[in-house]
Design an enzyme around this catalytic site. Structure first.
Site, mmCIF file in Angstrom:
data_model
loop_
_atom_site.group_PDB
_atom_site.id
_atom_site.type_symbol
_atom_site.label_atom_id
_atom_site.label_comp_id
_atom_site.label_asym_id
_atom_site.label_seq_id
_atom_site.Cartn_x
_atom_site.Cartn_y
_atom_site.Cartn_z
ATOM 1 N N ASP A 21 0.021 5.246 3.832
ATOM 2 C CA ASP A 21 -1.434 5.308 3.691
ATOM 3 C C ASP A 21 -2.046 5.706 5.035
ATOM 4 O O ASP A 21 -1.622 5.243 6.092
ATOM 5 C CB ASP A 21 -1.975 3.944 3.242
ATOM 6 C CG ASP A 21 -3.397 4.045 2.726
ATOM 7 O OD1 ASP A 21 -3.590 3.898 1.502
ATOM 8 O OD2 ASP A 21 -4.319 4.277 3.541
ATOM 9 N N ILE A 22 -3.066 6.545 4.985
ATOM 10 C CA ILE A 22 -3.700 7.044 6.211
ATOM 11 C C ILE A 22 -4.488 5.942 6.930
ATOM 12 O O ILE A 22 -4.729 6.028 8.134
ATOM 13 C CB ILE A 22 -4.610 8.258 5.857
ATOM 14 C CG1 ILE A 22 -4.793 9.171 7.055
ATOM 15 C CG2 ILE A 22 -5.940 7.814 5.282
ATOM 16 C CD1 ILE A 22 -5.408 10.525 6.698
ATOM 17 N N GLU A 78 -10.503 4.899 -5.393
ATOM 18 C CA GLU A 78 -11.204 5.972 -4.669
ATOM 19 C C GLU A 78 -10.605 7.349 -4.942
ATOM 20 O O GLU A 78 -11.334 8.339 -4.967
ATOM 21 C CB GLU A 78 -11.186 5.692 -3.162
ATOM 22 C CG GLU A 78 -12.104 4.531 -2.788
ATOM 23 C CD GLU A 78 -12.088 4.205 -1.304
ATOM 24 O OE1 GLU A 78 -11.181 4.693 -0.599
ATOM 25 O OE2 GLU A 78 -12.980 3.460 -0.879
ATOM 26 N N VAL A 79 -9.290 7.402 -5.104
ATOM 27 C CA VAL A 79 -8.649 8.701 -5.321
ATOM 28 C C VAL A 79 -8.219 8.778 -6.792
ATOM 29 O O VAL A 79 -7.444 7.940 -7.262
ATOM 30 C CB VAL A 79 -7.425 8.873 -4.395
ATOM 31 C CG1 VAL A 79 -6.762 10.223 -4.644
ATOM 32 C CG2 VAL A 79 -7.838 8.752 -2.926
ATOM 33 N N HIS A 110 -1.959 6.004 -8.110
ATOM 34 C CA HIS A 110 -1.156 5.636 -6.945
ATOM 35 C C HIS A 110 -0.919 4.144 -6.972
ATOM 36 O O HIS A 110 -1.820 3.369 -7.288
ATOM 37 C CB HIS A 110 -1.821 6.053 -5.635
ATOM 38 C CG HIS A 110 -3.265 5.698 -5.523
ATOM 39 N ND1 HIS A 110 -4.249 6.392 -6.204
ATOM 40 C CD2 HIS A 110 -3.908 4.735 -4.830
ATOM 41 C CE1 HIS A 110 -5.419 5.870 -5.927
ATOM 42 N NE2 HIS A 110 -5.255 4.846 -5.105
ATOM 43 N N HIS A 149 -0.035 1.107 -4.529
ATOM 44 C CA HIS A 149 0.058 0.672 -3.140
ATOM 45 C C HIS A 149 1.222 -0.296 -3.010
ATOM 46 O O HIS A 149 1.402 -1.177 -3.858
ATOM 47 C CB HIS A 149 -1.202 -0.104 -2.722
ATOM 48 C CG HIS A 149 -2.482 0.670 -2.764
ATOM 49 N ND1 HIS A 149 -3.119 1.143 -1.642
ATOM 50 C CD2 HIS A 149 -3.272 1.037 -3.806
ATOM 51 C CE1 HIS A 149 -4.243 1.750 -1.966
ATOM 52 N NE2 HIS A 149 -4.361 1.699 -3.286
HETATM 53 P P1 5GP Z 1 -7.675 3.414 -3.780
HETATM 54 O O1 5GP Z 1 -8.887 2.749 -3.219
HETATM 55 O O2 5GP Z 1 -8.029 4.672 -4.571
HETATM 56 O O3 5GP Z 1 -6.783 2.477 -4.529
HETATM 57 O O4 5GP Z 1 -6.797 3.857 -2.545
HETATM 58 C C1 5GP Z 1 -6.849 5.115 -1.960
HETATM 59 C C2 5GP Z 1 -6.026 5.045 -0.693
HETATM 60 O O5 5GP Z 1 -5.733 6.356 -0.270
HETATM 61 C C3 5GP Z 1 -6.739 4.348 0.464
HETATM 62 O O6 5GP Z 1 -5.956 3.242 0.896
HETATM 63 C C4 5GP Z 1 -6.847 5.454 1.529
HETATM 64 O O7 5GP Z 1 -6.672 4.976 2.845
HETATM 65 C C5 5GP Z 1 -5.754 6.423 1.117
HETATM 66 N N1 5GP Z 1 -6.012 7.803 1.476
HETATM 67 C C6 5GP Z 1 -7.158 8.505 1.267
HETATM 68 N N2 5GP Z 1 -7.025 9.775 1.697
HETATM 69 C C7 5GP Z 1 -5.756 9.887 2.177
HETATM 70 C C8 5GP Z 1 -5.016 10.964 2.768
HETATM 71 O O8 5GP Z 1 -5.493 12.082 2.928
HETATM 72 N N3 5GP Z 1 -3.734 10.698 3.146
HETATM 73 C C9 5GP Z 1 -3.168 9.462 2.987
HETATM 74 N N4 5GP Z 1 -1.908 9.322 3.402
HETATM 75 N N5 5GP Z 1 -3.824 8.422 2.435
HETATM 76 C C10 5GP Z 1 -5.110 8.634 2.037
#
Ligand code: 5GP
Length: 121
Positions: free
Chosen positions: A33-34, A99-100, A104, A106
């Site tokens: 994760d970034i 968010e994405v 995914h 985690h």
């Molecule tokens: P969500 O909130 O959708 O469950 O998690 C999205 C995750 O994607 C977040 O933890 C965020 O830090 C990670 N993320 C967003 N953009 C990128 C990226 O460009 N590269 C990587 N490696 N992680 C990302």
């Protein structure tokens, strides 16, 4: 919700933007994760256009469902966190703060992670 092929994880899958890859097979890609929230914070994504766990479990063929789930376990094993323990989490839909819009999972590990959610009813 229809799949947006321009989401950031689709771009990572296509190799259009870089990632710190930790594992890849025919079904899944795993990368750091970034913005890590734990000493180990890895994301595992399926190779396919699935918005969320809801979409994936309704639409994906059995081979991909099994392969993706197996990849999650393999990644945790390869990260060396099986014995100390880890948490898997997949935000799905509006209340989850997803968010994405590409499924995914985690994997969090590397320290005691505390209770599952911050208490706020
Ligand atoms: P969500 O909130 O959708 O469950 O998690 C999205 C995750 O994607 C977040 O933890 C965020 O830090 C990670 N993320 C967003 N953009 C990128 C990226 O460009 N590269 C990587 N490696 N992680 C990302």
């Amino acid at each position: 919700m229809s799949y947006d092929p321009n989401n950031v994880f689709a771009k990572i899958l296509r190799g259009e933007i870089p990632c710190k890859r930790v594992y890849e097979d025919d079904f899944a890609l795993a990368f750091h994760d970034i913005n890590p929230r734990a000493p180990v914070h890895v994301l595992v994504i399926p190779k396919g256009a699935y918005v969320s766990m809801a979409d994936f479990t309704a639409q994906a063929p059995g081979e991909l469902l099994a392969g993706f789930l197996r990849a999650v376990g393999t990644v945790a094993r390869q990260l060396g966190v099986e014995e100390s323990g880890y948490r898997i989490l997949a935000n799905t839909g509006p209340n989850s703060h997803q968010e994405v819009p590409h499924l995914h999972v985690h994997i969090f590990a590397g320290r005691p992670l505390g209770p599952m959610l911050v208490e706020r009813h």
